[in-house]
Design a protein around this motif. Sequence first.
Motif, short mmCIF file in Angstrom:
data_model
loop_
_atom_site.label_atom_id
_atom_site.label_comp_id
_atom_site.label_asym_id
_atom_site.label_seq_id
_atom_site.Cartn_x
_atom_site.Cartn_y
_atom_site.Cartn_z
N GLU A 36 13.72 62.36 -47.13
CA GLU A 36 14.85 61.52 -46.73
C GLU A 36 15.81 62.25 -45.78
O GLU A 36 16.30 63.35 -46.10
N GLY A 37 16.06 61.66 -44.64
CA GLY A 37 17.02 62.19 -43.67
C GLY A 37 16.63 63.53 -43.06
O GLY A 37 17.49 64.26 -42.57
N LYS A 38 15.37 63.90 -43.15
CA LYS A 38 14.97 65.22 -42.64
C LYS A 38 14.15 65.13 -41.37
O LYS A 38 13.42 64.16 -41.16
N SER A 39 14.25 66.19 -40.58
CA SER A 39 13.42 66.26 -39.39
C SER A 39 12.11 66.95 -39.76
O SER A 39 12.02 67.58 -40.83
N LEU A 40 11.13 66.86 -38.89
CA LEU A 40 9.85 67.53 -39.15
C LEU A 40 10.04 69.03 -39.30
O LEU A 40 9.39 69.68 -40.10
N GLU A 41 10.98 69.56 -38.49
CA GLU A 41 11.26 71.01 -38.53
C GLU A 41 11.78 71.42 -39.91
O GLU A 41 11.35 72.43 -40.48
N GLU A 42 12.68 70.58 -40.46
CA GLU A 42 13.23 70.88 -41.79
C GLU A 42 12.15 70.76 -42.87
O GLU A 42 12.10 71.56 -43.81
N ILE A 43 11.31 69.75 -42.70
CA ILE A 43 10.22 69.57 -43.66
C ILE A 43 9.30 70.79 -43.64
O ILE A 43 8.87 71.28 -44.68
N LYS A 44 9.07 71.30 -42.45
CA LYS A 44 8.20 72.46 -42.29
C LYS A 44 8.75 73.65 -43.09
O LYS A 44 8.03 74.33 -43.80
N LYS A 45 10.05 73.84 -42.98
CA LYS A 45 10.70 74.95 -43.69
C LYS A 45 10.53 74.77 -45.20
O LYS A 45 10.21 75.71 -45.92
N ASP A 46 10.77 73.55 -45.66
CA ASP A 46 10.64 73.26 -47.10
C ASP A 46 9.23 73.55 -47.59
O ASP A 46 9.02 74.16 -48.63
N ILE A 47 8.27 73.10 -46.80
CA ILE A 47 6.87 73.28 -47.19
C ILE A 47 6.53 74.77 -47.27
O ILE A 47 5.92 75.23 -48.23
N THR A 48 7.00 75.53 -46.28
CA THR A 48 6.71 76.97 -46.26
C THR A 48 7.28 77.65 -47.51
O THR A 48 6.62 78.45 -48.16
N GLU A 49 8.53 77.29 -47.86
CA GLU A 49 9.16 77.92 -49.02
C GLU A 49 8.46 77.52 -50.32
O GLU A 49 8.24 78.34 -51.20
N THR A 50 8.10 76.23 -50.42
CA THR A 50 7.42 75.75 -51.63
C THR A 50 6.08 76.47 -51.79
O THR A 50 5.71 76.90 -52.88
N LEU A 51 5.41 76.59 -50.66
CA LEU A 51 4.10 77.22 -50.67
C LEU A 51 4.20 78.65 -51.19
O LEU A 51 3.40 79.08 -52.03
N ALA A 52 5.22 79.36 -50.73
CA ALA A 52 5.40 80.76 -51.14
C ALA A 52 5.58 80.83 -52.66
O ALA A 52 4.97 81.68 -53.32
N SER A 53 6.40 79.93 -53.21
CA SER A 53 6.65 80.02 -54.64
C SER A 53 5.42 79.64 -55.45
O SER A 53 5.14 80.22 -56.49
N PHE A 54 4.65 78.67 -54.95
CA PHE A 54 3.46 78.27 -55.71
C PHE A 54 2.31 79.27 -55.59
O PHE A 54 1.50 79.40 -56.50
N LYS A 55 2.32 80.00 -54.50
CA LYS A 55 1.31 81.06 -54.37
C LYS A 55 1.56 82.12 -55.44
O LYS A 55 0.63 82.67 -56.01
N SER A 56 2.86 82.38 -55.69
CA SER A 56 3.15 83.39 -56.70
C SER A 56 2.77 82.90 -58.09
O SER A 56 2.38 83.68 -58.96
N VAL A 57 2.87 81.58 -58.31
CA VAL A 57 2.45 81.02 -59.61
C VAL A 57 0.94 81.20 -59.76
O VAL A 57 0.45 81.56 -60.83
N LEU A 58 0.24 80.98 -58.67
CA LEU A 58 -1.21 81.09 -58.69
C LEU A 58 -1.66 82.49 -59.11
O LEU A 58 -2.64 82.67 -59.81
N LYS A 59 -0.83 83.48 -58.69
CA LYS A 59 -1.13 84.86 -59.05
C LYS A 59 -1.14 85.03 -60.57
O LYS A 59 -1.89 85.84 -61.10
N ILE A 60 -0.27 84.30 -61.24
CA ILE A 60 -0.18 84.41 -62.70
C ILE A 60 -1.52 84.07 -63.35
O ILE A 60 -1.95 84.72 -64.28
N TYR A 61 -2.18 83.04 -62.80
CA TYR A 61 -3.46 82.63 -63.36
C TYR A 61 -4.49 83.76 -63.27
O TYR A 61 -5.42 83.85 -64.06
N ASN A 62 -4.32 84.61 -62.26
CA ASN A 62 -5.28 85.69 -62.08
C ASN A 62 -4.93 86.93 -62.88
O ASN A 62 -5.68 87.89 -62.91
N ASN A 63 -3.75 86.92 -63.49
CA ASN A 63 -3.32 88.06 -64.28
C ASN A 63 -4.21 88.19 -65.52
O ASN A 63 -4.41 87.23 -66.24
#
Lengths: 611, 410
Positions: A36-63
């Motif tokens: 809502e109310g976001k530009s593609l550029e802002e969405i891109k930033k959100d996606i990058t940050e979300t991706l980073a946090s979920f990648k770290s969650v994925l690491k937990i599964y490999n622990n």
Amino acid sequence: MNYIYTLIILTFLYSCSTSNSRKDNTYISNLDKATEGKSLEEIKKDITETLASFKSVLKIYNNPLFKNEIKDIKEEEYEPIFVKDETLVKESLNQFSSGVVFTQSFDEYQNRINFRFKEDTKKAIKGLPKHIKETKEPFKVYYKEKDIKNDSIANYGVYFGIDNSFGKMNFIDSIKVKHTLKYVATYEEIELSKELPKIKYNGGEIILNNIEKNYVYFTTSDTIKSPIKIQAYNKEGKPLYRKSYSRSGFEESIGKEKMTRFVEFFEKLEEKLNNNKFSSVTDFKEYVKENISALDYFNDEDGYYHRYLYFKGNVDKVKLFFAKERKQKDTIFTAINTTKFSNKIMMPTKDSMLFFNKKLEQILRVKNTEQEQLSETFFEDANYYYHYDFDKKKIDTVLVYYLKAYKNGMVVIQENTIDDDYQLVDSENKKIKNKKYNYLNEVGNNLFGYRDTKAFFISETGTEKYLKNISKIEETNDDDISLVINDDEGSFNEKYGLLNNKGVVITPIIYARIYDFKEGIACVENSKGFYGGINKEGKVVIPFKYNESFRFVNGLALVELESITKVINKKGKTILGINSSENVEVKGEGVDRIFLFKNKKYNAKGNLISE
Amino acid sequence: MKKIIIILLLGVFACENSKEAKLIHNLAHITTAKKLDSLLFVLDATLSLEKRYKKTYKSKGIHYNQIPIRELYTYEKEGGYIFYTDSIQPEGKTILKELVEDLGMYKKEVDAYNESDSLYTWKNKYREIELDNYKTNYESITYFFSETYKSPIANASENIKKYTTEPVYYLEVTSNYSKSVLLVNNVNVYETNDSYNKNFSLNKYLLNGNEVIEIAFLIPEKGKNIDELKLDVRLIKKIGKEKIVSKLIKKELLATDKLNEKKIVYTYENEIPYNIKGWAKGEDLSKVKNLERMIENLYKKLGESILKGDEETINKMMYQYEFENLQLKYDDSYEASRDKWVGWLANTLNTYKYTTSKDFKIEISPNKQLGYTYSEDLSNMLIITGKGESKSFDYYFYLPKGSNELKIIR
């Protein structure tokens, strides 16, 4: 807004682990909020940050810590036998019968309501398994000016222990709430074991593929709904705890696989955004909607759902509990407002703090403040304490080392250092003469001061009362009543009494022990080792003649008199076991309590239910 | 305009490493907060400076003297940064070797938790660098920019003199008298109405090495033999970690002007190498008129300067005190004097009022030059207060000859 993406992923993971519905697309509706109310550029930033946090969650599964393996379990852990819904439903519906209260505050011209249990303000709502759907919906709000509102209030929350938004600013008297539970009334139980590895069920089949040590692998046709409960048992028939590393308890294989696919999906999204593959936000949304459903784990190609489970014990057989018949039950309770409104009611808004009198007329506005209210007239922020003079509409900075407001409205200061005595001040920031203490102790709602080893009760007007022969003060489960202790004869021979919120000793300090109040009565042990009961006025209502401690549940208590157990009511009258040398036995808990006496069964209220 | 700046900055970084086009940002050159700001601007021109701190950068162009950096992490504003490398470098290049070449030898600290790990550190007034290489082919470098201050107190370390032998004297006393007074060079050190067993650091009462130090006890005795005293005194000289029990060379029992009091005097040869002003040129305080008002003014002035954040006055009032306290410990580390000044700055930031004692007892040492006060109405002579913060002050003072203002000295 980044958390919305997180929400999308979590709702997706969660929905797939608990239901088999392919139409459960809550995550798609969240997408609109995320963009809502976001530009593609802002969405891109959100996606990058979300991706980073979920990648770290994925690491937990490999622990390795979280890795499951098939092994022989030497020290097994057992979970309780699966309790059918009816019992839980009865207890849940009954929990409000002892009364519900609420406190009211205001925020941004809106009511804030905080619900609590009347008897025990710290008590939490009874937890229910996920499959029992619980709703608490207000259907009538009674305002102070006799107005009643019953439309468009259904969406007001009734969550206990937190602030709920409750419509426009107005004094509320009471709220009627409908409490509804949708639950499984009857179950179908399917048992799987090595001897019975395949069962036809509901037009499909359930196959036990492997059962080995702590490991179970079974498949169900994708036409069969998920079981409500899967319970595994060892050879002795004891139910085993499931090994899980998250609160939702879904299997490792599902969690890891889904998370991996999500990360892959988000990586693809990020790449497309980086390469400007989307012409607009709508284009982006369309792509997500079309492709996210392809991730659905349960779109399995072989027409089966696969479950790989690990337990904290060696599994002999598995029982699946499927819902057969669903029912709904409800009850209604009225919550009463217990807020003591002062003539300076505070309400924060985005840029100011507003104050109202009891007629809800605005009396003061303080702009751009981050102050917090300590008492009716004292405030603080990170650097200073403040005193508000509402008549003169003036705010003074209070330059003291420490200032604290207590629940009874009293305020104390330490003038210069931590070593200073505590000085009582009134609401006008004037020192109350001769009221200095070496330290103060708030017990429940009661305030006590200590000066030269003497203890004083401090009233809400600041008058003090010397507490003779009291060496220690402790909490009871009623915030207005304090446990007062005399240890003149040594710590092994302490004497207990009770003191009310007026500073009056309502139960003399002569008893060996005083237990918590249960349904208004506290069990008390006297110096001769006999047990009786006192009410909240401190009066003895159950005579001191019993040999063991007791507590009231549903108005009745199981007591022991000369080695014989009996049941008494709150007036001390024996309900079961009069003049008998036969014991009354008790089974179950809460509303399901059953008394057994002379081969007869009595319900929790002492009424005969069967021969 | 912004774009032009970016291009210029990019140009600066690119030129530094024109041979290796890929590695353009050399962290070996990022030695100040300002340079870090510029680098961050180049790496992330779209973000404001505030937001750039506490962020991780993974640009492939970051290197340390041609050693590629995997990740660069920045602390909060001007705090510093951390960077990592984790790949095998050609010809065995490591950042450790580069740092040694750039900054000289490191100090090695063994990890308290895991003795096989060690930290390599380079510290000076302007920055602190820590290198950790506990994993093979991995180096983590933490680079902090230290705040520097221009105030004399913050830079007192520059005036501290170091010596080949730096003795610190201690006195170990066991007194079994019901009351006694300890004097060092005629300065009141300790007065009590009880028996005790205590250690006293003597350096703060010693101004130079030319004195024969007199340690005296005033004790309630009539005509006792000197060998039957209920007093055990040991002098310890500490040089570095070495402790030497020094000889008290002279002992005598003297009468005082009080009937039931005797003075027992010990002396020893003082080997203190420093020479500090102290109270040596102080007026006879017993002859000073309005001493009480002077004391009030002294603490009021200090309280006022803290309240107003008057850094100049704080430096004027406290420099000699802070300097001498560092000198008598031979502490010339820049951290020690910086910490002293940071402490005063914190006082000025946290204080919203001060309170001074109005009712106090003055004690003038037998040397008549050094004074001390005991507050009767407050816990201390000066208390500064902020929200949840307070500090108290009591000092020895003297009056410099020809001055009408007392000076804080210990």
